[in-house]
Design an enzyme around this catalytic site. Sequence first.
Site, PDB file in Angstrom:
ATOM      1  N   GLY A   1       4.007  -9.224   0.081  1.00 14.81           N
ATOM      2  CA  GLY A   1       3.920 -10.516   0.768  1.00 14.81           C
ATOM      3  C   GLY A   1       4.401 -10.399   2.201  1.00 14.81           C
TER       4      GLY A   1
ATOM      5  N   GLU B   1      10.477   2.091   5.418  1.00 11.50           N
ATOM      6  CA  GLU B   1      11.038   1.367   4.265  1.00 11.50           C
ATOM      7  C   GLU B   1      10.030   0.376   3.699  1.00 11.50           C
ATOM      8  OE1 GLU B   1      13.157   1.124   1.509  1.00 11.50           O
ATOM      9  OE2 GLU B   1      14.678   1.696   2.955  1.00 11.50           O
TER      10      GLU B   1
ATOM     11  N   PHE C   1      -2.809  -6.873  12.912  1.00  8.86           N
ATOM     12  CA  PHE C   1      -2.331  -8.258  12.933  1.00  8.86           C
ATOM     13  C   PHE C   1      -2.800  -8.942  11.653  1.00  8.86           C
ATOM     14  CE2 PHE C   1      -1.794 -12.551  14.881  1.00  8.86           C
ATOM     15  CZ  PHE C   1      -0.516 -12.368  15.396  1.00  8.86           C
TER      16      PHE C   1
ATOM     17  N   ASP D   1      -1.696   2.791  -5.673  1.00 10.22           N
ATOM     18  CA  ASP D   1      -0.625   2.342  -4.771  1.00 10.22           C
ATOM     19  C   ASP D   1       0.740   2.697  -5.372  1.00 10.22           C
ATOM     20  OD1 ASP D   1       0.173   0.558  -2.394  1.00 10.22           O
ATOM     21  OD2 ASP D   1       1.232  -0.378  -4.063  1.00 10.22           O
TER      22      ASP D   1
ATOM     23  N   GLY E   1      -1.708 -12.663  -0.324  1.00 11.37           N
ATOM     24  CA  GLY E   1      -1.405 -11.545   0.579  1.00 11.37           C
ATOM     25  C   GLY E   1      -0.605 -10.441  -0.093  1.00 11.37           C
TER      26      GLY E   1
ATOM     27  N   LYS F   1       1.768   3.262   2.921  1.00 12.83           N
ATOM     28  CA  LYS F   1       2.158   4.203   1.846  1.00 12.83           C
ATOM     29  C   LYS F   1       1.100   5.251   1.561  1.00 12.83           C
ATOM     30  CE  LYS F   1       0.920  -0.002   0.701  1.00 12.83           C
ATOM     31  NZ  LYS F   1       1.191  -1.102  -0.172  1.00 12.83           N
TER      32      LYS F   1
ATOM     33  N   LYS G   1       3.574   5.273  -3.818  1.00 13.14           N
ATOM     34  CA  LYS G   1       4.975   4.904  -3.603  1.00 13.14           C
ATOM     35  C   LYS G   1       5.906   5.831  -4.376  1.00 13.14           C
ATOM     36  CE  LYS G   1       3.945   0.042  -2.700  1.00 13.14           C
ATOM     37  NZ  LYS G   1       3.566  -1.204  -3.369  1.00 13.14           N
TER      38      LYS G   1
ATOM     39  N   GLU H   1      -3.704  -5.037  -1.720  1.00 13.55           N
ATOM     40  CA  GLU H   1      -4.251  -4.216  -0.639  1.00 13.55           C
ATOM     41  C   GLU H   1      -5.620  -4.762  -0.241  1.00 13.55           C
ATOM     42  OE1 GLU H   1      -2.447  -1.280   0.521  1.00 13.55           O
ATOM     43  OE2 GLU H   1      -1.080  -2.579  -0.550  1.00 13.55           O
TER      44      GLU H   1
HETATM   45  N1  HSE Z   1      -0.331  -4.162  -2.488  1.00 14.01           N
HETATM   46  C1  HSE Z   1       1.059  -3.851  -2.469  1.00 14.01           C
HETATM   47  C2  HSE Z   1       1.690  -4.397  -3.728  1.00 14.01           C
HETATM   48  C3  HSE Z   1       1.686  -4.431  -1.252  1.00 14.01           C
HETATM   49  O1  HSE Z   1       1.066  -5.245  -4.368  1.00 14.01           O
HETATM   50  O2  HSE Z   1       2.787  -3.981  -4.072  1.00 14.01           O
HETATM   51  C4  HSE Z   1       3.087  -3.984  -1.022  1.00 14.01           C
HETATM   52  O3  HSE Z   1       3.185  -2.596  -0.871  1.00 14.01           O
END
Ligand code: HSE
Length: 390
Positions: free
Chosen positions: A294, A120, A11, A192, A178, A96, A196, A181
């Site tokens: 976000g 997705e 949450f 990250d 937000g 991811k 991806k 990570e």
């Molecule tokens: N921390 C990731 C970014 C969140 O900034 O792209 C979305 O995957």
Amino acid sequence: MKKLNIGLFGFGVVGEGIYQVLSEKSQLNTNIKKIVIKHPDKQRNAPTELFSTEAEDILNDPEIDIVVELIDDADAAFEIVKTALNKGKSVVSANKKMIAEHHLELIELQRKNQVSFLYEAAVCGSVPILRNLEEYYDNDLLNYIQGIVNGSTNYILTKMKSENESYEKALKSAKENGFAESNPALDVEGTDAANKLSIIILHAFGRLVSPNDILKKGITALKNEDFIYAAEKGLIIKLIAGCALDESGNLTPIVVPTFIEKSKTLGLVNNEYNGVLIGSALADEQFLYGKGAGRYPTSSAVLSDISALRYDYKYELRKGIKNGFHGEYFVEKKFYVGFKPGQKLNKEIFQNIEESYQSKEYEYVTGTIRLSDLKNSGWLENESVSVISF
Ligand code: HSE
């Protein structure tokens, strides 16, 4: 319309977002039956009776047919997702790191249990890149993917450039919004983006590439001098992830800061937006663009996956799942390498040197380097060496 009973794990930024959307839009005919969280003492914007700290309250509930996994601990998420798939529940995840690290096993579990595993939201937030690669680009004609796939680093670089913000202030604001990570090192060190990219490569080219084998440098080593160099040349710096596939089947997956012209397509992708160029033999180049991080943009991709479960949508991975990349790179590219004078760098790995500059404070060299040499140079891990691609 069939009612979907959902068990939600997490949450946080996205978990609360999807809860809000689903509770406000009754026409979606979904019911969040339980929300499993780690910290029961936190104040939550949802009825107390919905919450539990016991994963079994979702996993052992036969009425829950869909598990939505939105926690940040990749190892715990893997256990939850495995159990849910094995219990015949379909799963939607945005994790991811977990997916990139266990992609094959998760796909096999999905097949074995004849359920769906959709993610997705794990790649480029709201941008429907995976569904497009699966359904529209479902042939062998793709030859490259290149894009901005991390919203936080793009936000930081945009703020540093356009508002002259410090790296620290921009990172703080990426966290507050937000975008970042829970462990922002994953964003700024390029991990990250590599996770991806690894997921994208399987859907684009049918090849399994471990994120650990991807040549990667984040934005933490960038220095003021590098931005000055870029400005003098009329260029900007973006963290770009890309992978080309050549005619012999060789892949070139790479995540690295890159100089680009402001007017080029990726130069127009700013703040937390993501954008992916898709290169194919017949269509030439196409572009997907949207918010990459976000609460609500990511929730929109989660929602789209939940909706797709109404018609039992699955990733078919029609291009296959082939191995065959273990970190071998066969091409060379032009790079800028910046460092403090006095650092002993082995400049012999430059195939040719185009520019060389030295002052008392800084030194840089530009020229072509074989990617295999760059990977072994130690410069990618060295925080005092800037490596920027052209
Ligand atoms: N921390 C990731 C970014 C969140 O900034 O792209 C979305 O995957």
